[in-house]
Design a protein around this motif. Structure first.
Motif, PDB file in Angstrom:
ATOM      1  N   LEU A   3       0.826  -1.196   0.000  1.00  0.00           N
ATOM      2  CA  LEU A   3       0.000   0.000   0.000  1.00  0.00           C
ATOM      3  C   LEU A   3       0.867   1.256   0.000  1.00  0.00           C
ATOM      4  O   LEU A   3       0.651   2.187  -0.792  1.00  0.00           O
ATOM      5  CB  LEU A   3      -0.919   0.007   1.221  1.00  0.00           C
ATOM      6  N   LEU A   4       1.854   1.312   0.891  1.00  0.00           N
ATOM      7  CA  LEU A   4       2.703   2.497   0.981  1.00  0.00           C
ATOM      8  C   LEU A   4       3.458   2.737  -0.312  1.00  0.00           C
ATOM      9  O   LEU A   4       3.596   3.878  -0.764  1.00  0.00           O
ATOM     10  CB  LEU A   4       3.676   2.357   2.147  1.00  0.00           C
ATOM     11  N   ASN A   5       3.954   1.660  -0.920  1.00  0.00           N
ATOM     12  CA  ASN A   5       4.655   1.808  -2.193  1.00  0.00           C
ATOM     13  C   ASN A   5       3.735   2.366  -3.270  1.00  0.00           C
ATOM     14  O   ASN A   5       4.125   3.225  -4.068  1.00  0.00           O
ATOM     15  CB  ASN A   5       5.230   0.466  -2.634  1.00  0.00           C
ATOM     16  N   GLU A   6       2.491   1.874  -3.294  1.00  0.00           N
ATOM     17  CA  GLU A   6       1.538   2.337  -4.301  1.00  0.00           C
ATOM     18  C   GLU A   6       1.178   3.803  -4.097  1.00  0.00           C
ATOM     19  O   GLU A   6       1.150   4.589  -5.050  1.00  0.00           O
ATOM     20  CB  GLU A   6       0.278   1.465  -4.250  1.00  0.00           C
ATOM     21  N   VAL A   7       0.891   4.178  -2.853  1.00  0.00           N
ATOM     22  CA  VAL A   7       0.523   5.572  -2.582  1.00  0.00           C
ATOM     23  C   VAL A   7       1.710   6.496  -2.860  1.00  0.00           C
ATOM     24  O   VAL A   7       1.551   7.581  -3.429  1.00  0.00           O
ATOM     25  CB  VAL A   7       0.031   5.726  -1.128  1.00  0.00           C
ATOM     26  N   THR A   8       2.901   6.070  -2.479  1.00  0.00           N
ATOM     27  CA  THR A   8       4.098   6.866  -2.732  1.00  0.00           C
ATOM     28  C   THR A   8       4.302   7.073  -4.229  1.00  0.00           C
ATOM     29  O   THR A   8       4.649   8.175  -4.680  1.00  0.00           O
ATOM     30  CB  THR A   8       5.336   6.199  -2.114  1.00  0.00           C
ATOM     31  N   ALA A   9       4.076   6.015  -5.018  1.00  0.00           N
ATOM     32  CA  ALA A   9       4.237   6.120  -6.467  1.00  0.00           C
ATOM     33  C   ALA A   9       3.214   7.067  -7.075  1.00  0.00           C
ATOM     34  O   ALA A   9       3.511   7.796  -8.034  1.00  0.00           O
ATOM     35  CB  ALA A   9       4.125   4.740  -7.107  1.00  0.00           C
ATOM     36  N   ARG A  10       1.999   7.095  -6.531  1.00  0.00           N
ATOM     37  CA  ARG A  10       0.955   7.971  -7.071  1.00  0.00           C
ATOM     38  C   ARG A  10       1.189   9.435  -6.711  1.00  0.00           C
ATOM     39  O   ARG A  10       0.756  10.334  -7.437  1.00  0.00           O
ATOM     40  CB  ARG A  10      -0.418   7.540  -6.559  1.00  0.00           C
ATOM     41  N   GLU A  13       5.476  13.726  -5.209  1.00  0.00           N
ATOM     42  CA  GLU A  13       5.888  15.030  -4.685  1.00  0.00           C
ATOM     43  C   GLU A  13       5.530  15.199  -3.215  1.00  0.00           C
ATOM     44  O   GLU A  13       5.910  16.194  -2.590  1.00  0.00           O
ATOM     45  CB  GLU A  13       5.223  16.146  -5.508  1.00  0.00           C
ATOM     46  N   ALA A  14       4.789  14.249  -2.656  1.00  0.00           N
ATOM     47  CA  ALA A  14       4.385  14.366  -1.247  1.00  0.00           C
ATOM     48  C   ALA A  14       5.594  14.207  -0.325  1.00  0.00           C
ATOM     49  O   ALA A  14       6.523  13.439  -0.615  1.00  0.00           O
ATOM     50  CB  ALA A  14       3.331  13.316  -0.915  1.00  0.00           C
ATOM     51  N   ILE A  15       5.591  14.921   0.781  1.00  0.00           N
ATOM     52  CA  ILE A  15       6.609  14.738   1.820  1.00  0.00           C
ATOM     53  C   ILE A  15       6.260  13.465   2.568  1.00  0.00           C
ATOM     54  O   ILE A  15       5.131  13.301   3.033  1.00  0.00           O
ATOM     55  CB  ILE A  15       6.644  15.945   2.764  1.00  0.00           C
ATOM     56  N   SER A  16       7.215  12.556   2.663  1.00  0.00           N
ATOM     57  CA  SER A  16       6.889  11.220   3.168  1.00  0.00           C
ATOM     58  C   SER A  16       7.539  10.927   4.516  1.00  0.00           C
ATOM     59  O   SER A  16       8.765  10.813   4.622  1.00  0.00           O
ATOM     60  CB  SER A  16       7.309  10.150   2.161  1.00  0.00           C
ATOM     61  N   PHE A  17       6.675  10.792   5.523  1.00  0.00           N
ATOM     62  CA  PHE A  17       7.082  10.289   6.835  1.00  0.00           C
ATOM     63  C   PHE A  17       6.775   8.799   6.944  1.00  0.00           C
ATOM     64  O   PHE A  17       6.730   8.249   8.048  1.00  0.00           O
ATOM     65  CB  PHE A  17       6.330  11.026   7.950  1.00  0.00           C
ATOM     66  N   ALA A  18       6.539   8.128   5.814  1.00  0.00           N
ATOM     67  CA  ALA A  18       6.071   6.743   5.838  1.00  0.00           C
ATOM     68  C   ALA A  18       7.183   5.703   5.930  1.00  0.00           C
ATOM     69  O   ALA A  18       7.123   4.809   6.772  1.00  0.00           O
ATOM     70  CB  ALA A  18       5.186   6.465   4.624  1.00  0.00           C
ATOM     71  N   CYS A 360      -4.944  12.362   2.580  1.00  0.00           N
ATOM     72  CA  CYS A 360      -3.848  13.198   3.079  1.00  0.00           C
ATOM     73  C   CYS A 360      -2.771  13.375   2.012  1.00  0.00           C
ATOM     74  O   CYS A 360      -2.255  14.479   1.813  1.00  0.00           O
ATOM     75  CB  CYS A 360      -3.266  12.569   4.343  1.00  0.00           C
ATOM     76  N   ALA A 361      -2.452  12.302   1.313  1.00  0.00           N
ATOM     77  CA  ALA A 361      -1.443  12.377   0.261  1.00  0.00           C
ATOM     78  C   ALA A 361      -1.925  13.233  -0.907  1.00  0.00           C
ATOM     79  O   ALA A 361      -1.183  14.072  -1.442  1.00  0.00           O
ATOM     80  CB  ALA A 361      -1.098  10.974  -0.218  1.00  0.00           C
ATOM     81  N   ARG A 362      -3.186  13.030  -1.290  1.00  0.00           N
ATOM     82  CA  ARG A 362      -3.728  13.725  -2.461  1.00  0.00           C
ATOM     83  C   ARG A 362      -3.961  15.213  -2.201  1.00  0.00           C
ATOM     84  O   ARG A 362      -3.580  16.075  -3.009  1.00  0.00           O
ATOM     85  CB  ARG A 362      -5.043  13.064  -2.871  1.00  0.00           C
ATOM     86  N   ASP A 363      -4.569  15.525  -1.057  1.00  0.00           N
ATOM     87  CA  ASP A 363      -5.026  16.893  -0.818  1.00  0.00           C
ATOM     88  C   ASP A 363      -4.052  17.732   0.003  1.00  0.00           C
ATOM     89  O   ASP A 363      -4.123  18.965  -0.035  1.00  0.00           O
ATOM     90  CB  ASP A 363      -6.383  16.867  -0.103  1.00  0.00           C
ATOM     91  N   TYR A 364      -3.157  17.074   0.745  1.00  0.00           N
ATOM     92  CA  TYR A 364      -2.261  17.822   1.627  1.00  0.00           C
ATOM     93  C   TYR A 364      -0.786  17.566   1.330  1.00  0.00           C
ATOM     94  O   TYR A 364       0.079  18.234   1.889  1.00  0.00           O
ATOM     95  CB  TYR A 364      -2.571  17.491   3.090  1.00  0.00           C
ATOM     96  N   GLY A 365      -0.494  16.570   0.502  1.00  0.00           N
ATOM     97  CA  GLY A 365       0.893  16.347   0.080  1.00  0.00           C
ATOM     98  C   GLY A 365       1.811  15.834   1.166  1.00  0.00           C
ATOM     99  O   GLY A 365       2.981  16.223   1.237  1.00  0.00           O
ATOM    100  N   VAL A 366       1.297  14.943   2.020  1.00  0.00           N
ATOM    101  CA  VAL A 366       2.139  14.354   3.062  1.00  0.00           C
ATOM    102  C   VAL A 366       1.710  12.907   3.291  1.00  0.00           C
ATOM    103  O   VAL A 366       0.529  12.576   3.203  1.00  0.00           O
ATOM    104  CB  VAL A 366       2.084  15.185   4.363  1.00  0.00           C
TER     105      VAL A 366
END
Length: 412
Positions: A3-10, A13-18, A360-366
């Motif tokens: 899941l994290l890999n998929e969301v990160t790929a989509r 540009e998001a800042i990732s604390f994942a 959060c990833a889509r609308d806030y970039g994190v």
């Protein structure tokens, strides 16, 4: 993880604390050649290998238990005051393979049960699921699993007619919670293990990264009764791309006809039927790192330890700024303050699930990690894990600002 890999790929540009990855700016491509050359020189000068022996060592399959076991044993003695026979070591394809081998060797039948601290690293619960091994949870507190609770769970399992066989624990800066056991708790846990006839599977990927840079004794170094099987990894202290870990399994095993040997040899038999051996090239590069740093990875990681300490301090300071005390109380937001490592846990006033992560990833970039996946028995639905290890230092405050905006909106 998928899941994290998929969301990160989509949302690249998001800042990732994942992710719990090491910070990549510490990697130097040219150093790979330096370390490989150091290992080849070690074979020629220290081991007296001729060109043909060096070629065979590097290019062929190699022994199942590994080819740098002696170098790892020397390093453990220097870094952890852990003195083991090199033949008690099995080099593995990451610590994950070590977990799988240990569980396969220890769990004999369906009456055997694996105890795990909860919340728990998903790798060990996933391995148990693959092997159809029953698990029981030992709740974690502010300073790791309570030895008294471990005894209670073991006794409950035994009262139900099953055998509590082993307990998996990360004593130092655990993934996902970031908590660390006190030294008295470690000693008490060893006492409980002996009392309950339990083996302990100690996983130690984060032990170097204490904020005060004071080494905590591993359970294995405190163990005098042969209760601890020790899992180590070079993923965080060297680099994860090598996919190199190891198991210290120095327990004596009694077999048919009075045969005696090391548990490590039994693990090697299982490994020979799965991955056959651990890649020699990966071992050569890591072995070269050990030689290059005089078999001392702890001082070699002093710079990265200081970096992660600053990163965690920046993350905690940003959380304090983003959520003043009055708002924190109003929103029921809080977090723990780890003494080291990569991770902390934030309590939030909404369900922190995959759908919330996507928004959060889509609308806030994190990005962050939902905690419920680390609770195999349920729980953690209103918690999220933040990792400080992979975020550029200048992006931490902005990432927390975006996260705080999402938390406020999601709490409405």
């Amino acid at each position: 993880m998928t899941l994290l890999n998929e969301v990160t790929a989509r949302y690249p540009e998001a800042i990732s604390f994942a992710p719990g990855r090491p910070y990549e700016d510490w990697f130097d491509v040219e150093s790979v050649h330096t370390y490989l050359d150091a290992y080849l020189a070690h074979l020629a000068k220290d081991r007296g290998f001729g060109p043909e022996e060096v070629r065979t060592t590097l290019f062929q399959y190699g022994r199942t238990k590994g080819i740098i076991h002696d170098l790892v044993a020397r390093t453990l003695a220097n870094d952890e005051d852990l003195h083991v026979d090199p033949e008690a070591l099995v080099l593995t394809v990451g610590a994950q393979e070590g977990m799988l081998l240990a569980l396969r060797a220890l769990i004999a039948d369906r009456e055997d049960v694996l105890l795990v601290s909860a919340p728990c690293y998903v790798g060990v619960t996933g391995a148990a699921r693959l092997l159809d091994i029953a698990i029981e949870l030992v709740p974690e507190g502010a300073h790791g699993p309570d030895p008294a609770r471990l005894a209670e769970v073991a006794e409950r399992v035994r009262a139900a007619g099953r055998r509590p066989r082993a307990f998996y624990v990360v004593p130092d800066f655990a993934n996902p919670s970031g908590v660390s056991m006190t030294v008295p708790a470690r000693e008490e846990m060893l006492r409980v293990a002996a009392e309950q006839d339990l083996l302990i599977i100690e996983d130690n990927p984060y032990g170097f990264f204490a904020h005060d840079q004071v080494a905590r004794p591993t359970l294995k170094s405190l163990d005098r009764a042969g209760r601890v099987i020790y899992l180590g990894s070079f993923a965080k202290t060297c680099f994860p791309g090598a996919r190199l870990g190891y198991v210290v399994a120095d327990q004596e095993v009694h077999g048919p006809g009075g045969r005696r040997g090391l548990l490590a040899d039994e693990l090697a038999k299982i490994k020979s039927m799965t991955t056959v051996n651990t890649p020699s090239l990966s071992q050569a590069v890591i072995g070269g790192m050990l030689v290059h740093h005089d078999y001392r990875l702890r001082p070699a990681n002093a710079g990265t330890t200081a970096f992660y300490t600053r990163s965690m301090s920046a993350l905690l300071a940003a959380l304090e700024d983003a959520f003043p005390p009055a708002e924190r109380a109003r929103l029921a937001v809080g977090w723990n303050v780890p003494e080291g490592g990569f991770f902390l846990v934030v309590r939030v006033p909404f369900t922190a699930d995959e759908a919330a992560l996507e928004r959060c990833a889509r609308d806030y970039g994190v990005l962050w990690t939902p905690m419920h996946g680390f609770h195999p028995g349920g729980g953690g639905e209103r918690e999220l894990r933040l990792s400080c290890s992979y975020v550029p230092p200048d992006a931490v405050a902005e990432g927390v600002r975006r996260l705080a905006a999402f938390v406020r909106d999601a709490a409405r």
